[in-house]
Each structure stands twice: as structure tokens, then as C-alpha cells.
Motif scaffolding. Structure first.
Motif, PDB file in Angstrom:
ATOM      1  N   LYS A   1      -8.905   4.538  -1.378  1.00  0.00           N
ATOM      2  CA  LYS A   1      -8.987   3.355  -1.502  1.00  0.00           C
ATOM      3  C   LYS A   1      -8.186   3.040  -2.834  1.00  0.00           C
ATOM      4  N   LEU A   2      -7.166   4.147  -2.881  1.00  0.00           N
ATOM      5  CA  LEU A   2      -6.245   4.215  -4.480  1.00  0.00           C
ATOM      6  C   LEU A   2      -5.292   3.579  -4.244  1.00  0.00           C
TER       7      LEU A   2
ATOM      8  N   LYS B   1       0.503  -1.459   0.257  1.00  0.00           N
ATOM      9  CA  LYS B   1      -0.373   0.055   0.032  1.00  0.00           C
ATOM     10  C   LYS B   1       0.867   1.419   0.033  1.00  0.00           C
TER      11      LYS B   1
ATOM     12  N   LYS C   1       2.274   2.272 -16.735  1.00  0.00           N
ATOM     13  CA  LYS C   1       3.364   2.155 -15.753  1.00  0.00           C
ATOM     14  C   LYS C   1       5.329   1.929 -16.343  1.00  0.00           C
TER      15      LYS C   1
ATOM     16  N   LEU D   1      -1.391   1.697 -10.378  1.00  0.00           N
ATOM     17  CA  LEU D   1      -1.146   2.384 -11.259  1.00  0.00           C
ATOM     18  C   LEU D   1      -2.043   3.534 -11.573  1.00  0.00           C
ATOM     19  N   ARG D   2      -3.641   3.396 -11.350  1.00  0.00           N
ATOM     20  CA  ARG D   2      -5.149   3.713 -11.297  1.00  0.00           C
ATOM     21  C   ARG D   2      -4.386   5.277 -10.513  1.00  0.00           C
TER      22      ARG D   2
ATOM     23  N   ILE E   1      -3.296   1.572 -19.056  1.00  0.00           N
ATOM     24  CA  ILE E   1      -2.139   1.156 -18.301  1.00  0.00           C
ATOM     25  C   ILE E   1      -0.559   0.517 -18.788  1.00  0.00           C
TER      26      ILE E   1
ATOM     27  N   ASP F   1      -4.245   1.310  -2.897  1.00  0.00           N
ATOM     28  CA  ASP F   1      -3.345  -0.245  -2.951  1.00  0.00           C
ATOM     29  C   ASP F   1      -2.834  -0.316  -4.552  1.00  0.00           C
ATOM     30  N   ASP F   2      -3.567   0.641  -5.019  1.00  0.00           N
ATOM     31  CA  ASP F   2      -3.590   0.450  -6.566  1.00  0.00           C
ATOM     32  C   ASP F   2      -2.786   1.227  -7.095  1.00  0.00           C
TER      33      ASP F   2
ATOM     34  N   GLU G   1       5.281   5.033 -13.753  1.00  0.00           N
ATOM     35  CA  GLU G   1       6.304   4.427 -12.621  1.00  0.00           C
ATOM     36  C   GLU G   1       7.217   3.396 -13.014  1.00  0.00           C
TER      37      GLU G   1
END
Length: 182
Positions: A97-98, A3, A166, A103-104, A162, A100-101, A169
Motif C-alpha cells: 500500500k506504500l 505507483k 523530499k 515519501l512514506r 516530510i 502509492d506514497d 526523493e
């Protein structure tokens, strides 16, 4: 991946604003609960709230993924683009809540930073404005105006690139690794 912490969110914001857009964001950045009381509107924000860029007390851009209204929407007060507050007065909020994700999270963070960059440059930074939408496309960032409603899932689906997320990221991770994780 684990997270994302508030500290990492701050590092990501500094990195992306400086290295992608050439303007160091020094305002506030934080995760907010997916449902919370909004001090600006007095309303409750729902669990589909994604993020917001606020630049002074009377103006805000709030981005939602809310099926109740049939289209993504935002709450907007009148904006005077000639009336600048300090960058330090800016606030970006990201739905927790984002965390945990990644890329989002990057997509929503970059979307909100585009609001900031265009606001800072005195350009039209509102969702749907040509300059704003063109800038989102240029960087491969999703738009509320290109979202489609999936009736089976009863959820908005955004045009998140996506592969581009990436790349962003990887850029961020390389930066962190070269700095020794600091």
C-alpha cells in the motif's frame, strides 16, 4: 507520481544503501500484500503492517502500525549479533500500500535500511535501542517509539519529516536522471 514498481523499489534500495549509508544492500527487497501469511511466525499480518528487515531464518524485526495493541510493536526472536549471515540472505519487505506514497515509502524503506546497516556493523539494530533511535534521528527517519496515536482517526501517526523525505526523493530522482533512467 505513479505507483512505485518492484524494479524502482530495488533501484531505490540500492541507491539509498550505497549513497546514504556506504553499504550496498544486495539482499532481497519486495512489496508484500498488506495482509498475508507470514512463513516465519505462522501468523497473519494485518493491513497496518509497514515493513520488515529479516536477516536470518530465526530473527526478524517487523514494524507495525497496529492500533489493537495500543503501541507500535514488533515480533522479535532472540538475536545473536555475532552470527552473521551473508547480505544476500537478508530480506526487506515493504507493504504494497506504500507504493502509492513515495515519501512514506522512502521513510519506511530507510527505516528498514537502518536496521540492515546497524546489523551489518554488528550494532544494536532493534527498535528502541539507543544506537538505532539515534541513527533514525540523524537521518530524519521516523521511529516507532516516537509515534502518537490519533484517537479521532483511530490510527498511529509517525513523525515523518516530510521535508527531509523530499530531499531524499530529489537526490534519488537526480541520480536516476543523470543515469538516463537506467
Amino acid at each position: 507520481m505513479s505507483k512505485i514498481s518492484e524494479q524502482d523499489l530495488e533501484k531505490r534500495t540500492e541507491f539509498f544503501s550505497k549513497h546514504l549509508f556506504g553499504i550496498k544492500y544486495t539482499g532481497e527487497i519486495s512489496f508484500v500484500p498488506s495482509t498475508f501469511h507470514d512463513d516465519y511466525t505462522g501468523d497473519e499480518k494485518n493491513e497496518n503492517y509497514l515493513g520488515a528487515f529479516l536477516h536470518h531464518e530465526n530473527s526478524w524485526d517487523v514494524d507495525f502500525d497496529d492500533e489493537d495493541y495500543g503501541v507500535p510493536h514488533e515480533y522479535e526472536d532472540e538475536i545473536n549479533l555475532d552470527s552473521k549471515s551473508n547480505i544476500e540472505d537478508c530480506v526487506i519487505e515493504i507493504n504494497d500500500k506504500l507504493a502509492d506514497d513515495v515519501l512514506r515509502l522512502n521513510d519506511v524503506l530507510l527505516h528498514e535500511l537502518i536496521h540492515f546497516v546497524l546489523w551489518y556493523q554488528g550494532l544494536d539494530h532493534m527498535d528502541g535501542a539507543k544506537q538505532f533511535e539515534d541513527t533514525l534521528k540523524k537521518y530524519g527517519i521516523s521511529s516507532n517509539y516516537r509515534a502518537k496515536f490519533n484517537k479521532q482517526k483511530r490510527k498511529w501517526e509517525f513523525d515523518v519529516d516530510i521535508e527531509q523525505m523530499k530531499v531524499y526523493e530529489d537526490m534519488y530522482q537526480n541520480y536516476i536522471n543523470n543515469m538516463g533512467g537506467n
